[in-house]
Design a protein around this motif. Structure first.
Motif, PDB file in Angstrom:
ATOM      1  N   GLN A 164       0.100   7.950  -6.505  1.00  0.00           N
ATOM      2  CA  GLN A 164      -0.496   9.213  -6.032  1.00  0.00           C
ATOM      3  C   GLN A 164      -2.031   9.173  -6.119  1.00  0.00           C
ATOM      4  OE1 GLN A 164       1.360  12.089  -4.797  1.00  0.00           O
ATOM      5  NE2 GLN A 164       2.849  10.448  -4.630  1.00  0.00           N
ATOM      6  N   PRO A 165      -2.681   8.270  -5.384  1.00  0.00           N
ATOM      7  CA  PRO A 165      -4.146   8.166  -5.468  1.00  0.00           C
ATOM      8  C   PRO A 165      -4.840   9.416  -4.939  1.00  0.00           C
ATOM      9  CG  PRO A 165      -3.332   6.912  -3.600  1.00  0.00           C
ATOM     10  CD  PRO A 165      -2.120   7.343  -4.379  1.00  0.00           C
ATOM     11  N   ASP A 166      -6.083   9.604  -5.363  1.00  0.00           N
ATOM     12  CA  ASP A 166      -6.894  10.723  -4.877  1.00  0.00           C
ATOM     13  C   ASP A 166      -7.592  10.375  -3.575  1.00  0.00           C
ATOM     14  OD1 ASP A 166      -6.615  12.600  -7.217  1.00  0.00           O
ATOM     15  OD2 ASP A 166      -7.430  10.846  -8.244  1.00  0.00           O
ATOM     16  N   VAL A 167      -7.858   9.079  -3.345  1.00  0.00           N
ATOM     17  CA  VAL A 167      -8.504   8.593  -2.131  1.00  0.00           C
ATOM     18  C   VAL A 167      -7.927   7.210  -1.808  1.00  0.00           C
ATOM     19  CG1 VAL A 167     -10.696   8.043  -0.978  1.00  0.00           C
ATOM     20  CG2 VAL A 167     -10.663   9.750  -2.799  1.00  0.00           C
TER      21      VAL A 167
ATOM     22  N   ALA B  50       0.829  -1.213   0.000  1.00  0.00           N
ATOM     23  CA  ALA B  50       0.000   0.000   0.000  1.00  0.00           C
ATOM     24  C   ALA B  50       0.859   1.256   0.000  1.00  0.00           C
ATOM     25  CB  ALA B  50      -0.924  -0.004   1.211  1.00  0.00           C
ATOM     26  N   LEU B  51       1.862   1.295   0.854  1.00  0.00           N
ATOM     27  CA  LEU B  51       2.714   2.486   0.936  1.00  0.00           C
ATOM     28  C   LEU B  51       3.514   2.673  -0.349  1.00  0.00           C
ATOM     29  CD1 LEU B  51       3.913   2.120   4.638  1.00  0.00           C
ATOM     30  CD2 LEU B  51       2.303   3.821   3.728  1.00  0.00           C
TER      31      LEU B  51
ATOM     32  N   PRO C 218      -2.191  -8.235   6.925  1.00  0.00           N
ATOM     33  CA  PRO C 218      -1.346  -9.360   7.349  1.00  0.00           C
ATOM     34  C   PRO C 218       0.047  -8.978   7.831  1.00  0.00           C
ATOM     35  CG  PRO C 218      -1.546  -9.302   4.951  1.00  0.00           C
ATOM     36  CD  PRO C 218      -2.524  -8.300   5.488  1.00  0.00           C
ATOM     37  N   ASP C 219       0.589  -7.834   7.379  1.00  0.00           N
ATOM     38  CA  ASP C 219       1.971  -7.504   7.732  1.00  0.00           C
ATOM     39  C   ASP C 219       2.109  -6.392   8.755  1.00  0.00           C
ATOM     40  OD1 ASP C 219       0.987  -5.634   5.932  1.00  0.00           O
ATOM     41  OD2 ASP C 219       2.934  -5.299   4.977  1.00  0.00           O
ATOM     42  N   MET C 220       1.107  -5.537   8.876  1.00  0.00           N
ATOM     43  CA  MET C 220       1.149  -4.454   9.864  1.00  0.00           C
ATOM     44  C   MET C 220      -0.255  -3.955  10.118  1.00  0.00           C
ATOM     45  SD  MET C 220       2.656  -1.161   7.734  1.00  0.00           S
ATOM     46  CE  MET C 220       4.000  -2.008   6.924  1.00  0.00           C
ATOM     47  N   ASP C 221      -0.426  -3.268  11.231  1.00  0.00           N
ATOM     48  CA  ASP C 221      -1.738  -2.721  11.541  1.00  0.00           C
ATOM     49  C   ASP C 221      -2.037  -1.556  10.607  1.00  0.00           C
ATOM     50  OD1 ASP C 221      -3.685  -0.830  13.198  1.00  0.00           O
ATOM     51  OD2 ASP C 221      -3.833  -2.835  14.049  1.00  0.00           O
ATOM     52  N   GLY C 222      -3.297  -1.451  10.182  1.00  0.00           N
ATOM     53  CA  GLY C 222      -3.677  -0.367   9.288  1.00  0.00           C
ATOM     54  C   GLY C 222      -3.432   1.007   9.863  1.00  0.00           C
ATOM     55  N   VAL C 223      -3.519   1.145  11.191  1.00  0.00           N
ATOM     56  CA  VAL C 223      -3.240   2.451  11.815  1.00  0.00           C
ATOM     57  C   VAL C 223      -1.786   2.851  11.590  1.00  0.00           C
ATOM     58  CG1 VAL C 223      -3.144   3.708  14.003  1.00  0.00           C
ATOM     59  CG2 VAL C 223      -5.098   2.242  13.513  1.00  0.00           C
ATOM     60  N   ASP C 224      -0.875   1.860  11.607  1.00  0.00           N
ATOM     61  CA  ASP C 224       0.535   2.167  11.330  1.00  0.00           C
ATOM     62  C   ASP C 224       0.728   2.583   9.873  1.00  0.00           C
ATOM     63  OD1 ASP C 224       1.331   1.583  13.937  1.00  0.00           O
ATOM     64  OD2 ASP C 224       1.537  -0.548  13.493  1.00  0.00           O
ATOM     65  N   VAL C 225      -0.021   1.953   8.968  1.00  0.00           N
ATOM     66  CA  VAL C 225       0.015   2.366   7.564  1.00  0.00           C
ATOM     67  C   VAL C 225      -0.456   3.815   7.445  1.00  0.00           C
ATOM     68  CG1 VAL C 225      -0.917   1.950   5.252  1.00  0.00           C
ATOM     69  CG2 VAL C 225      -0.370   0.021   6.741  1.00  0.00           C
TER      70      VAL C 225
ATOM     71  N   TRP D  13       3.752  12.095   4.880  1.00  0.00           N
ATOM     72  CA  TRP D  13       4.100  12.835   3.661  1.00  0.00           C
ATOM     73  C   TRP D  13       2.895  13.166   2.779  1.00  0.00           C
ATOM     74  CZ3 TRP D  13       2.789  10.239  -0.811  1.00  0.00           C
ATOM     75  CH2 TRP D  13       2.584   8.867  -0.697  1.00  0.00           C
ATOM     76  N   SER D  14       1.700  12.675   3.126  1.00  0.00           N
ATOM     77  CA  SER D  14       0.556  12.860   2.232  1.00  0.00           C
ATOM     78  C   SER D  14      -0.693  13.312   2.987  1.00  0.00           C
ATOM     79  CB  SER D  14       0.255  11.547   1.496  1.00  0.00           C
ATOM     80  OG  SER D  14      -0.932  11.661   0.722  1.00  0.00           O
ATOM     81  N   ARG D  15      -1.507  14.134   2.328  1.00  0.00           N
ATOM     82  CA  ARG D  15      -2.793  14.553   2.869  1.00  0.00           C
ATOM     83  C   ARG D  15      -3.949  13.883   2.136  1.00  0.00           C
ATOM     84  NH1 ARG D  15      -3.135  20.765   2.383  1.00  0.00           N
ATOM     85  NH2 ARG D  15      -5.299  20.235   2.814  1.00  0.00           N
ATOM     86  N   VAL D  16      -3.676  12.830   1.382  1.00  0.00           N
ATOM     87  CA  VAL D  16      -4.729  12.156   0.625  1.00  0.00           C
ATOM     88  C   VAL D  16      -5.848  11.710   1.576  1.00  0.00           C
ATOM     89  CG1 VAL D  16      -3.563   9.898   0.820  1.00  0.00           C
ATOM     90  CG2 VAL D  16      -5.215  10.294  -1.019  1.00  0.00           C
ATOM     91  N   PRO D  17      -7.115  11.880   1.207  1.00  0.00           N
ATOM     92  CA  PRO D  17      -8.207  11.416   2.062  1.00  0.00           C
ATOM     93  C   PRO D  17      -8.138   9.900   2.257  1.00  0.00           C
ATOM     94  CG  PRO D  17      -9.042  12.889   0.361  1.00  0.00           C
ATOM     95  CD  PRO D  17      -7.620  12.587   0.010  1.00  0.00           C
ATOM     96  N   VAL D  18      -8.317   9.459   3.496  1.00  0.00           N
ATOM     97  CA  VAL D  18      -8.277   8.034   3.828  1.00  0.00           C
ATOM     98  C   VAL D  18      -9.595   7.631   4.482  1.00  0.00           C
ATOM     99  CG1 VAL D  18      -7.145   6.230   5.169  1.00  0.00           C
ATOM    100  CG2 VAL D  18      -5.767   8.050   4.122  1.00  0.00           C
TER     101      VAL D  18
END
Length: 227
Positions: free
Chosen positions: A45-48, A37-38, A56-63, A70-75
């Motif tokens: 450079q997705p918009d959303v 994902a990272l 499976p490899d890390m918690d989504g909060v850490d992602v 480095w990004s302000r993309v809406p999540v």
């Protein structure tokens, strides 16, 4: 074309999301884990971003925290975790919205459209393109905040809340208006969203967040900006 990055390790759910979004002319990339994902977020450079927390490899909060470096993309978080603590943790980490599984595809797509709208320009009122205070400067045209000579990193949702307040200086902006403008009609009662995001803005902008000078709460009514 609006590009969406789907971060989800359930292949069936990914397939359903991709089919539904491509049918509505979104460009879609998919990542089954946080590392991918990272990498894709930097390359495409997705918009959303639609982000599952149980990867499976890390918690989504850490992602999310890594992305916010480095990004302000809406999540938009899409998760089976339903507790208020989990939701607040994700919002504190920089999520713009939180949708629990199982979910309605129509609701998800509506939230996705709202996230895209939040990144669109709001035309500032005449004479309010730049706001200078004793502690920070807001450039509404450049969508930038500088405090102590350093750029302040704001999420798209934090920016939109600040922008709405700043273009109405000294005026009460009601909770209902803020929720409707930022999250949409369906979220007009989610006042906890406002509390979380206003607390984050105060931590980033106020010298003493517990005694705010600029971002003022009008209890039970809303908020106002005092320049």
């Amino acid at each position: 074309m609006t590009r969406v990055l789907v971060v989800e390790d359930d292949p069936q759910l990914v397939r359903a999301l991709v089919i539904n979004m491509q049918a509505r002319r979104y460009g879609v990339d998919a990542a089954p884990d946080g590392a991918t994902a990272l990498r894709l977020a930097a390359a495409r450079q997705p918009d959303v971003v639609i982000l599952d927390l149980g990867l499976p490899d890390m918690d989504g909060v850490d992602v999310l925290r890594a992305l916010r470096g480095w990004s302000r993309v809406p999540v938009l978080v899409l998760s089976a975790r339903r507790s208020s603590g989990e939701k607040v943790a994700a919002l504190d980490a920089g999520a713009d919205d939180y949708i629990t599984k199982p979910f309605s595809m129509d609701e998800l797509l509506a939230r996705l459209r709202a996230a895209v709208r939040r990144t669109e320009d709001i035309t500032p009122s005449a004479g309010t393109t730049r706001v200078v205070t004793a502690d920070f400067t807001i450039d509404l045209l450049a969508k930038k905040v500088v405090r102590g000579g350093t750029d302040v990193r704001l999420t798209p949702t934090e920016w939109q809340l600040l922008e709405i307040l700043v273009i109405h200086p000294g005026r009460l902006v009601t909770q209902k208006h803020l929720l409707q403008e930022v999250w949409g009609v369906s979220q007009r009662n989610k006042t906890n969203y406002l509390r979380v995001y206003m607390a984050q803005l105060r931590r980033k902008l106020e010298s003493d967040p517990s005694h705010p000078r600029y971002l003022i709460t009008e209890p039970g009514m809303g908020y106002r900006f005092e320049g």
